[in-house]
Enzyme design. Sequence first.
Site, PDB file in Angstrom:
ATOM      1  N   HIS A  41       0.818  -1.210   0.000  1.00 23.71           N
ATOM      2  CA  HIS A  41       0.000   0.000   0.000  1.00 23.71           C
ATOM      3  C   HIS A  41       0.853   1.261   0.000  1.00 23.71           C
ATOM      4  CE1 HIS A  41      -3.253   2.630   1.924  1.00 23.71           C
ATOM      5  NE2 HIS A  41      -3.848   2.113   0.879  1.00 23.71           N
ATOM      6  N   LYS A  52       3.273   4.441  -1.011  1.00 28.99           N
ATOM      7  CA  LYS A  52       3.205   5.466  -2.045  1.00 28.99           C
ATOM      8  C   LYS A  52       4.470   6.312  -1.922  1.00 28.99           C
ATOM      9  CE  LYS A  52      -1.705   5.447  -1.001  1.00 28.99           C
ATOM     10  NZ  LYS A  52      -1.690   3.999  -0.837  1.00 28.99           N
ATOM     11  N   ASP A 104      17.061  10.266  -7.899  1.00 24.23           N
ATOM     12  CA  ASP A 104      18.502  10.535  -7.778  1.00 24.23           C
ATOM     13  C   ASP A 104      19.018  10.404  -6.347  1.00 24.23           C
ATOM     14  OD1 ASP A 104      18.771  10.939 -10.482  1.00 24.23           O
ATOM     15  OD2 ASP A 104      18.703  13.125 -10.374  1.00 24.23           O
ATOM     16  N   HIS A 153      -8.969  11.432   1.972  1.00 26.23           N
ATOM     17  CA  HIS A 153      -8.071  10.269   1.915  1.00 26.23           C
ATOM     18  C   HIS A 153      -6.734  10.549   2.592  1.00 26.23           C
ATOM     19  CE1 HIS A 153      -5.795   7.043  -0.446  1.00 26.23           C
ATOM     20  NE2 HIS A 153      -6.804   6.382   0.095  1.00 26.23           N
ATOM     21  N   LYS A 186      -3.983  10.933   5.338  1.00 22.31           N
ATOM     22  CA  LYS A 186      -3.716  10.268   6.615  1.00 22.31           C
ATOM     23  C   LYS A 186      -2.695  11.121   7.367  1.00 22.31           C
ATOM     24  CE  LYS A 186      -3.991   6.841   3.168  1.00 22.31           C
ATOM     25  NZ  LYS A 186      -5.361   6.524   3.109  1.00 22.31           N
ATOM     26  N   ASP A 207       0.417  18.942  19.186  1.00 23.01           N
ATOM     27  CA  ASP A 207       0.875  20.157  19.873  1.00 23.01           C
ATOM     28  C   ASP A 207       1.498  21.186  18.937  1.00 23.01           C
ATOM     29  OD1 ASP A 207       0.048  18.864  22.162  1.00 23.01           O
ATOM     30  OD2 ASP A 207       2.067  18.263  22.775  1.00 23.01           O
TER      31      ASP A 207
END
Length: 481
Positions: free
Chosen positions: A220, A222, A227, A399, A401, A406
């Site tokens: 899952h 991403k 370089d 979507h 996350k 603080d």
Amino acid sequence: MNTDVALALSILSFAIYAVVIGRILLRPQREPASRIAWLIATIAVPVLGVVAYLLLGEARISAKRRARYRTIEEHLPHPGENEPVRAGLRATPYAAPFALAETVNRLPPTAGNRALLAPDSNAAIRMMVEDIDAARESVHLCFYIWLADNNGFRIKDALVRAAKRGVAVRVLADALGSRGFIRSAHWIEMRNAGIDARIALPIGGLVWTLIRGRFDLRNHRKQLIVDNRIAWCGSQNLADPEFRIKSRYAPWIDIMMRWEGPVVQACQFVFAADWESERGDDVGALLQPEAAPPPAAAPGIAAQVIATGPNLPYPAMPACFSALIHAARRELIVTTPYFVPDEQLLFALLDAARRGVATTMIVPRRNDSRIVAAASRSYYDDLIAAGVRLYEYRPGLLHAKTITVDGEVALVGSANLDRRSFELNFENNILFADPAFTAEVRARQEAYRADADAVTAEALARVGTGRRIWRNLLATLSPLL
């Protein structure tokens, strides 16, 4: 003869049943709620329960693949130690989540990093394309979903251009999430252009897949590394925000970060491990100390990579999430599209609100999974009663996350606050300590809240008994993984 056959079948059935019951009781790393749920299922509905457990009861990968991961972890060079960064974090209230995160992959915290938030999903794709077009040596890409749409084509075309000018391009796409793209002529076009394109966690035939391990254990992650100098990480897939395969929930609202500095090498380590697990060539030279990216800022952002998956000996992601939540002193803001917590994460959130931390959670109003949406809402009463300020995002599927604590520390990446991310998926997140960049993520969270409706105790009191039973039933079944 018929009696003998019947007796033999009965003995075989009982033996299988006894083995499955024993496995449920002896399975390591199984939380009590999950163990009890599977015991009830197999006792109440023996045949169906046994079959369900054999198919879905264990977050297992094949023994060969598990051994391969161990070998890869042992031989790949880990980024160097950085005691001054550790010492600086130990002087803050947020030392615990960073210390725990380091135990997951042996990837230490780094300093001297610089980060940028992409303005939106289309801008993130445009900026990634610009980085790929500027690549001189290597482009490494790993994404869960890759669609044959405008943004999917933009990334594909940029990779082809890079390969044609001599850049080493390595691509991983998940076998399930990107199955349409993998089967298309676009995948062939990339390979013909000289791109080493590989399928992450191939599925193969259904029977063989179920024998060797669960088919729904997915990569899952991403991330894009260019370089060994630039790394992208976040929640976005290679797709248009309209997300045409599930357009009724559009737009999909994501968050992506562009990093420069030593943390990039930690991202490279995660890619290298995934790459070699799919029989890719050894890219360990990029992980040697002499190949480490130079500091991009002074003192820069303290950042640490957390890469989790079912190959780990314990559920590391919920532990890291919980440690971060427990570290909150004044404010905690969480956004997630899927909220099906385990007990430690749920209690961490409830306790944060109860001890006076201003705790806010933002989830989508319309979820692409009705089961997850219903299970999520089963926790609303407890959250509101504890003092959590709960919001449902209106315009589309939120979507992103994110967690901010603080105004000082934040975590952004691919992992949801649900059991699939905790137990079944390979995920990548970046935990960082920096007031300025955390403020940028927090501002994005505030923008989400501005487009969300508050969930109130009065509204929850109007929910009918039948709907409450349905939601609570689904939440009860959530440990059946």
